[in-house]
Design a protein around this motif. Sequence first.
Motif, PDB file in Angstrom:
ATOM      1  N   GLU A 145       0.822  -1.209   0.000  1.00  0.00           N
ATOM      2  CA  GLU A 145       0.000   0.000   0.000  1.00  0.00           C
ATOM      3  C   GLU A 145       0.856   1.258   0.000  1.00  0.00           C
ATOM      4  N   ALA A 146       2.063   1.168   0.566  1.00  0.00           N
ATOM      5  CA  ALA A 146       2.950   2.332   0.619  1.00  0.00           C
ATOM      6  C   ALA A 146       3.331   2.825  -0.770  1.00  0.00           C
ATOM      7  N   SER A 147       3.246   1.952  -1.779  1.00  0.00           N
ATOM      8  CA  SER A 147       3.595   2.368  -3.137  1.00  0.00           C
ATOM      9  C   SER A 147       2.655   3.462  -3.645  1.00  0.00           C
ATOM     10  N   LEU A 148       1.455   3.538  -3.067  1.00  0.00           N
ATOM     11  CA  LEU A 148       0.522   4.594  -3.461  1.00  0.00           C
ATOM     12  C   LEU A 148       1.057   5.972  -3.098  1.00  0.00           C
ATOM     13  N   MET A 149       1.909   6.033  -2.075  1.00  0.00           N
ATOM     14  CA  MET A 149       2.449   7.325  -1.638  1.00  0.00           C
ATOM     15  C   MET A 149       3.592   7.807  -2.522  1.00  0.00           C
ATOM     16  N   THR A 150       4.233   6.888  -3.222  1.00  0.00           N
ATOM     17  CA  THR A 150       5.429   7.257  -3.977  1.00  0.00           C
ATOM     18  C   THR A 150       5.116   7.879  -5.331  1.00  0.00           C
ATOM     19  N   ARG A 151       3.865   7.806  -5.751  1.00  0.00           N
ATOM     20  CA  ARG A 151       3.513   8.385  -7.045  1.00  0.00           C
ATOM     21  C   ARG A 151       3.535   9.907  -6.969  1.00  0.00           C
ATOM     22  N   PRO A 152       4.302  10.567  -7.832  1.00  0.00           N
ATOM     23  CA  PRO A 152       4.323  12.032  -7.788  1.00  0.00           C
ATOM     24  C   PRO A 152       2.984  12.617  -8.202  1.00  0.00           C
ATOM     25  N   ARG A 153       2.553  13.647  -7.503  1.00  0.00           N
ATOM     26  CA  ARG A 153       1.320  14.334  -7.845  1.00  0.00           C
ATOM     27  C   ARG A 153       1.515  15.163  -9.119  1.00  0.00           C
ATOM     28  N   THR A 206      11.095  19.746  -5.616  1.00  0.00           N
ATOM     29  CA  THR A 206      11.897  19.169  -4.530  1.00  0.00           C
ATOM     30  C   THR A 206      11.266  17.911  -3.940  1.00  0.00           C
ATOM     31  N   LEU A 207      10.024  17.600  -4.359  1.00  0.00           N
ATOM     32  CA  LEU A 207       9.314  16.462  -3.791  1.00  0.00           C
ATOM     33  C   LEU A 207       8.765  15.572  -4.894  1.00  0.00           C
ATOM     34  N   SER A 208       8.714  14.274  -4.608  1.00  0.00           N
ATOM     35  CA  SER A 208       8.126  13.309  -5.536  1.00  0.00           C
ATOM     36  C   SER A 208       7.358  12.284  -4.727  1.00  0.00           C
ATOM     37  N   GLY A 209       6.043  12.531  -4.588  1.00  0.00           N
ATOM     38  CA  GLY A 209       5.211  11.659  -3.780  1.00  0.00           C
ATOM     39  C   GLY A 209       4.701  12.384  -2.552  1.00  0.00           C
ATOM     40  N   ALA A 210       3.669  11.811  -1.922  1.00  0.00           N
ATOM     41  CA  ALA A 210       3.079  12.414  -0.723  1.00  0.00           C
ATOM     42  C   ALA A 210       2.215  11.383  -0.023  1.00  0.00           C
ATOM     43  N   HIS A 211       2.005  11.596   1.264  1.00  0.00           N
ATOM     44  CA  HIS A 211       1.121  10.678   1.992  1.00  0.00           C
ATOM     45  C   HIS A 211      -0.286  11.240   2.145  1.00  0.00           C
ATOM     46  N   SER A 212      -0.455  12.534   1.906  1.00  0.00           N
ATOM     47  CA  SER A 212      -1.777  13.144   2.012  1.00  0.00           C
ATOM     48  C   SER A 212      -2.459  13.163   0.654  1.00  0.00           C
ATOM     49  N   VAL A 213      -3.786  13.111   0.672  1.00  0.00           N
ATOM     50  CA  VAL A 213      -4.587  13.157  -0.550  1.00  0.00           C
ATOM     51  C   VAL A 213      -5.599  14.289  -0.414  1.00  0.00           C
ATOM     52  N   GLY A 214      -5.602  15.176  -1.405  1.00  0.00           N
ATOM     53  CA  GLY A 214      -6.543  16.293  -1.373  1.00  0.00           C
ATOM     54  C   GLY A 214      -6.009  17.525  -0.697  1.00  0.00           C
ATOM     55  N   ASP A 217      -5.203  10.437   4.275  1.00  0.00           N
ATOM     56  CA  ASP A 217      -3.817  10.144   4.641  1.00  0.00           C
ATOM     57  C   ASP A 217      -3.555   8.654   4.442  1.00  0.00           C
ATOM     58  N   LEU A 218      -2.692   8.335   3.488  1.00  0.00           N
ATOM     59  CA  LEU A 218      -2.409   6.949   3.141  1.00  0.00           C
ATOM     60  C   LEU A 218      -1.593   6.223   4.199  1.00  0.00           C
ATOM     61  N   ARG A 219      -1.021   6.962   5.127  1.00  0.00           N
ATOM     62  CA  ARG A 219      -0.231   6.322   6.176  1.00  0.00           C
ATOM     63  C   ARG A 219      -1.100   5.493   7.121  1.00  0.00           C
TER      64      ARG A 219
END
Length: 332
Positions: free
Chosen positions: A177-185, A198-206, A225-227
């Motif tokens: 499931e953590a792979s969902l966080m690694t996708r860059p927005r 400077t960032l590629s990926g996030a744990h928050s959605v919206g 929050d995908l965490r």
Amino acid sequence: MVPTPVRSRAPLTKLARQAFAWHRPLMLCAGVLAVFVLVSTVGLLVDDRFVGGTPVWMKPLKFGISFLLYAVTLAWLASVCRRGRRFAWWVGTVLAAGVAVEFAVITFQAARGVASHFNVATPFDARLYSIMGQTAMVLAVANLLFLVPLMFNRFADSATRWSARLGLLVAFGGMFEASLMTRPRDEQVAALKSGVGTLSGAHSVGVADGGPGLPGVGWSTGGGDLRIGHFVGLHAMQVLPLVAVLLGMLATRYAVLRSERIRLGLTLVASAGYTGLGVLLTWQAMRGQPLLRPDGLTLAALGALVGAVALAAALILAGGRRRRSALQPALS
């Protein structure tokens, strides 16, 4: 007067020595993690730096505790493997090394005062983040491989055995499931293409990472929050065996639970319910919904899950009572 014997070796010390012998690399890793949990706690008290809206030492503290539980649980599982013992030892050693690498990068970046996850601000940061991603993949595969010797070993009762096996399997799902966080927005992709990202990926959605969050864990209170699903999945390794242990303890009080078959059935139901909860929390997060502000659809899904688990458990208990009642005349 006969002198009172001095207890030079307390039972706790003996237990610690026995636990260390479960799997030395994993328990050594756990010991180092315990030290750094203390270091991170001190860091929270004396270091006022923040990264992404969170105290800089909060991430090493949370990951240190989580990895510590993970290492000790795996060490215990390795100790119960009689068949395939050497295979379990090597897989456990790979897992210990992987945990050490992940935690070393997290702690190193915290000491520098920069983010460890999703950080591609410099080639050096990007390389460290890449190492973490590759190590996470190794951990996930090795975690799954640990199932092989567990499936061929009989230890404790059937409920405990299957809770441990299913705990590993659900933990693998949590890692995936953590792979969902690694996708860059989308906005991150645009920024990276323009050379200012400077960032590629996030744990928050919206919402953006670093906003208001729940105390201690920091899970977003403004969006998904995908965490949360990741956390629930990973700790199935501890929660599900504890369910089996609790059922065993209750068996001394409730006659229906003295049947190993009944305890196994309830453990399987609990495992299914726990897995469903992890999936539900991930689904909720992917819809950009805060944990504590579920909509009607999320509440309906949660109600259906709780109802299904309760019904299945009730049917298992009722069947156990009927079988016990049918056996009473023969036993009397």
